[in-house]
Write an enzyme that holds these catalytic residues in place. Structure first.
Site, PDB file in Angstrom:
ATOM      1  N   GLU A 302       0.693  -1.094  -0.206  1.00  0.00           N
ATOM      2  CA  GLU A 302       0.147   0.084  -0.040  1.00  0.00           C
ATOM      3  C   GLU A 302       0.823   1.347  -0.172  1.00  0.00           C
ATOM      4  O   GLU A 302       1.029   1.750   0.952  1.00  0.00           O
ATOM      5  CB  GLU A 302      -1.062  -0.066   1.170  1.00  0.00           C
ATOM      6  CG  GLU A 302      -1.873  -1.117   1.202  1.00  0.00           C
ATOM      7  CD  GLU A 302      -3.054  -0.830   2.170  1.00  0.00           C
ATOM      8  OE1 GLU A 302      -2.971  -0.176   3.006  1.00  0.00           O
ATOM      9  OE2 GLU A 302      -4.174  -1.588   2.144  1.00  0.00           O
ATOM     10  N   GLU A 394      -6.176  -7.177  -1.397  1.00  0.00           N
ATOM     11  CA  GLU A 394      -6.579  -7.092   0.264  1.00  0.00           C
ATOM     12  C   GLU A 394      -7.845  -6.588   0.169  1.00  0.00           C
ATOM     13  O   GLU A 394      -7.991  -5.452  -0.385  1.00  0.00           O
ATOM     14  CB  GLU A 394      -5.439  -6.605   0.755  1.00  0.00           C
ATOM     15  CG  GLU A 394      -5.877  -6.441   2.497  1.00  0.00           C
ATOM     16  CD  GLU A 394      -4.731  -5.602   3.140  1.00  0.00           C
ATOM     17  OE1 GLU A 394      -3.615  -5.887   3.264  1.00  0.00           O
ATOM     18  OE2 GLU A 394      -5.089  -4.597   3.922  1.00  0.00           O
TER      19      GLU A 394
HETATM   20  C1  IDC Z   1      -3.698  -3.994  10.139  1.00  0.00           C
HETATM   21  C2  IDC Z   1      -3.797  -5.049  11.098  1.00  0.00           C
HETATM   22  C3  IDC Z   1      -3.844  -4.873  12.468  1.00  0.00           C
HETATM   23  C4  IDC Z   1      -2.478  -4.251  12.542  1.00  0.00           C
HETATM   24  C5  IDC Z   1      -2.255  -3.053  11.577  1.00  0.00           C
HETATM   25  C6  IDC Z   1      -0.634  -2.459  11.720  1.00  0.00           C
HETATM   26  O1  IDC Z   1      -5.449  -5.463  10.859  1.00  0.00           O
HETATM   27  O2  IDC Z   1      -4.045  -5.766  13.275  1.00  0.00           O
HETATM   28  O3  IDC Z   1      -2.110  -3.783  13.926  1.00  0.00           O
HETATM   29  O4  IDC Z   1      -2.542  -3.408  10.530  1.00  0.00           O
HETATM   30  O5  IDC Z   1      -0.038  -3.422  11.086  1.00  0.00           O
HETATM   31  C7  IDC Z   1      -4.245  -2.303   5.318  1.00  0.00           C
HETATM   32  C8  IDC Z   1      -3.058  -2.997   5.684  1.00  0.00           C
HETATM   33  C9  IDC Z   1      -3.055  -3.837   6.654  1.00  0.00           C
HETATM   34  C10 IDC Z   1      -3.954  -3.577   8.041  1.00  0.00           C
HETATM   35  C11 IDC Z   1      -5.309  -3.361   7.402  1.00  0.00           C
HETATM   36  C12 IDC Z   1      -6.512  -3.121   8.561  1.00  0.00           C
HETATM   37  O6  IDC Z   1      -2.587  -3.360   4.339  1.00  0.00           O
HETATM   38  O7  IDC Z   1      -1.794  -4.014   6.975  1.00  0.00           O
HETATM   39  O8  IDC Z   1      -3.890  -4.475   8.971  1.00  0.00           O
HETATM   40  N1  IDC Z   1      -5.323  -2.513   6.349  1.00  0.00           N
HETATM   41  O9  IDC Z   1      -5.886  -1.857   9.052  1.00  0.00           O
HETATM   42  N2  IDC Z   1      -4.679  -1.106   4.547  1.00  0.00           N
HETATM   43  C13 IDC Z   1      -5.945  -0.853   4.792  1.00  0.00           C
HETATM   44  C14 IDC Z   1      -6.403  -1.417   5.944  1.00  0.00           C
END
Ligand code: IDC
Length: 476
Positions: A302, A394
């Site tokens: 991302e 994702e």
């Molecule tokens: C989130 C995880 C969470 C973690 C956070 C930081 O769900 O448990 O603490 O990352 O690492 C994304 C990202 C993805 C995120 C997810 C939800 O690719 O890493 O995971 N998210 O926030 N992009 C949009 C949402």
């Protein structure tokens, strides 16, 4: 095409393992056959590299039918170890290895066979074992009743897998055609699967039983391996994380699913911050998996706070590193503003449509979280998908934080559109973190039960129901 019965998908496991070795044949390949007059025949095939190997073990029962089995053998070199196995429960004592059947592959009719496998390590040399026992019967020799004609043998690893069966066996090497993802017959397909959570935090959620459930209970087509680069990920131990990803790719391959290798950049949002790490990592994993037909590379998760031209510049430096080893793999490039095609920073897909990455066989990532992102995001994905090959690598059923309640109405609207447009997807996450996006209830990954609905959260139950419907892949 009808959805495969559970039995035929299970059979498929075996094929997937042999196929992996066949396709990995550029590394040292060796086969040892041990045949019994009565009882059993075993074919043990390895694909090895310095310090490590993958073994595929085909067990054929030539005796009376059995309802479960125990395979025994000894490594010839004391430095050889079983590291991680699949399709059996392994134990090792000294050089002696025991592999016990799982609930789903214990029954072997007379003449029936099953394939198990494992990743191993070696120190000084890596010879194959030459003697095997099945439920105590020695599979070597044939001293009491030597066969006059050769006993049935399992196909050599160069035999292609039977048509049908797993998603990879059916679809083979994928490639981009027009704005679609196409299978080996040049027909558009949609892959539906799950993403891991960060592999640095949830290794237990990709244990063998977990991947078994994805393949045979969820009927998932792909597994996304989310390797964070920061947040205690790759940057802290490049060799260790490369090995973990390689192991996950092998075990995904053994189950006939596509493996999506996600270089999970998130913060900082500028992919250039990790450019050298990306080159090192993708050089290693693409060399290792070059001969497989089921590996897809996602080179930056991302990007955020950077221009499309910066992302494109990054992609045009990383893609050639992969292509040098694996010329025909599909590669997915993240888009601006957390892979929203720019929408979350006020942009849109036009910047990509007008200035695509200068490489072939490339797709673009789109991410959404259904409780946060709705019609306007959906409209932009649909508009883009008419012009660009899009892959939802994702998405969550919840808010963009990854937590909160699943919005099932919004999620269904997104999934209906992706099904209609044949846009492939991976849902965040096949993990048991205590957050709304996790498919598994907290504590699940500490155990061995992953199949069925009792281990699932609301999001997990919803996603399993969507993913396990028939695939309908074209076969000609
Ligand atoms: C989130 C995880 C969470 C973690 C956070 C930081 O769900 O448990 O603490 O990352 O690492 C994304 C990202 C993805 C995120 C997810 C939800 O690719 O890493 O995971 N998210 O926030 N992009 C949009 C949402």
């Amino acid at each position: 095409m009808r959805r495969l019965s559970l039995a035929s998908r299970r059979k498929l496991f075996a094929t997937g393992a042999v196929c992996a070795l066949t396709l990995g044949a550029s590394a040292a390949l060796s086969t040892a056959n041990a045949v019994a007059a009565t009882g059993c025949a075993v074919t043990y095939t390895t694909n090895s590299w310095p310090g490590g190997f993958t073994a595929s073990v085909v067990i054929r029962n030539l005796g009376d039918p059995v309802s479960d089995w125990t395979l025994g053998f000894s490594f010839p070199d004391s430095g050889q170890r079983v590291v991680q196995g699949w399709s059996a429960t392994y134990s090792q004592s000294g050089a002696a290895v025991t592999a016990r059947s799982m609930s789903y592959n214990g029954a072997l009719a007379t003449g029936g066979s099953t394939t198990i496998g494992f990743n191993g390590s070696w120190t000084s040399s890596n010879p194959s074992p030459t003697s095997f026992t099945l439920n105590g019967t020695v599979c070597t020799g044939g001293t009491t009743n030597p066969p006059t004609t050769p006993p049935p043998t399992t196909p050599p690893p160069t035999t292609p897998p039977p048509v049908g069966q797993t998603p990879v066996a059916i679809n083979g090497q994928l490639r981009v055609c027009g704005a679609n993802l196409c299978n080996q017959y040049g027909r558009p397909i949609q892959l539906r699967g799950m993403s891991s959570h960060g592999i640095q935090w949830f290794p237990q959620c990709s244990k063998d039983q977990a991947l078994d459930a994805l393949a045979t209970d969820w009927h998932a087509d792909l597994y996304r391996i989310a390797m964070y680069v920061q947040e205690q990920g790759y940057e802290t131990d490049p060799a260790g994380f490369t090995a973990r990803v390689n192991d996950l790719v092998e075990r995904t391959t053994a189950r006939g699913m596509y493996a999506l290798i996600d270089f999970h950049t998130l913060t900082p949002g500028d992919p250039m911050y990790n450019l050298e790490r990306a080159k090192t990592f993708f050089s290693a994993v693409s060399a290792r998996h070059a001969n497989k037909n089921n590996v897809i590379y996602e080179i930056t998760n991302e990007p955020n706070g950077v221009s499309w031209s910066t992302i494109k510049n990054y992609a045009e430096q990383v893609i050639p590193v992969i292509r040098a080893n694996d010329p025909d793999a599909v590669i997915i490039v993240g888009t601006r503003a957390w892979s929203s095609l720019g929408v979350s920073e006020g942009g849109n897909a036009t910047e990509v449509i007008n200035n695509p990455v200068n490489a072939s066989n490339v797709m673009y990532a789109f991410h959404f979280y259904a409780a946060s992102h709705r019609e306007s995001y959906r409209a932009e994905l649909e508009r883009a998908a008419a012009r660009l090959p899009m892959f939802v690598t994702e998405f969550g059923t919840v808010a963009y934080t990854g937590d909160g309640a699943a919005d099932l109405a919004s999620s269904a609207a997104w999934l209906d559109m992706m099904d209609r447009l044949k846009i492939s997807y991976a849902n965040w996450t096949f993990s048991d973190k205590a957050e709304g996006s996790a498919a598994l209830r907290p504590g699940t990954c500490g155990g061995t039960q992953f199949a069925g609905t009792s281990v699932l959260t609301e999001s997990g139950n919803f996603m399993r129901n969507r993913i396990r419907t028939p695939d309908n892949f074209p076969t000609s």
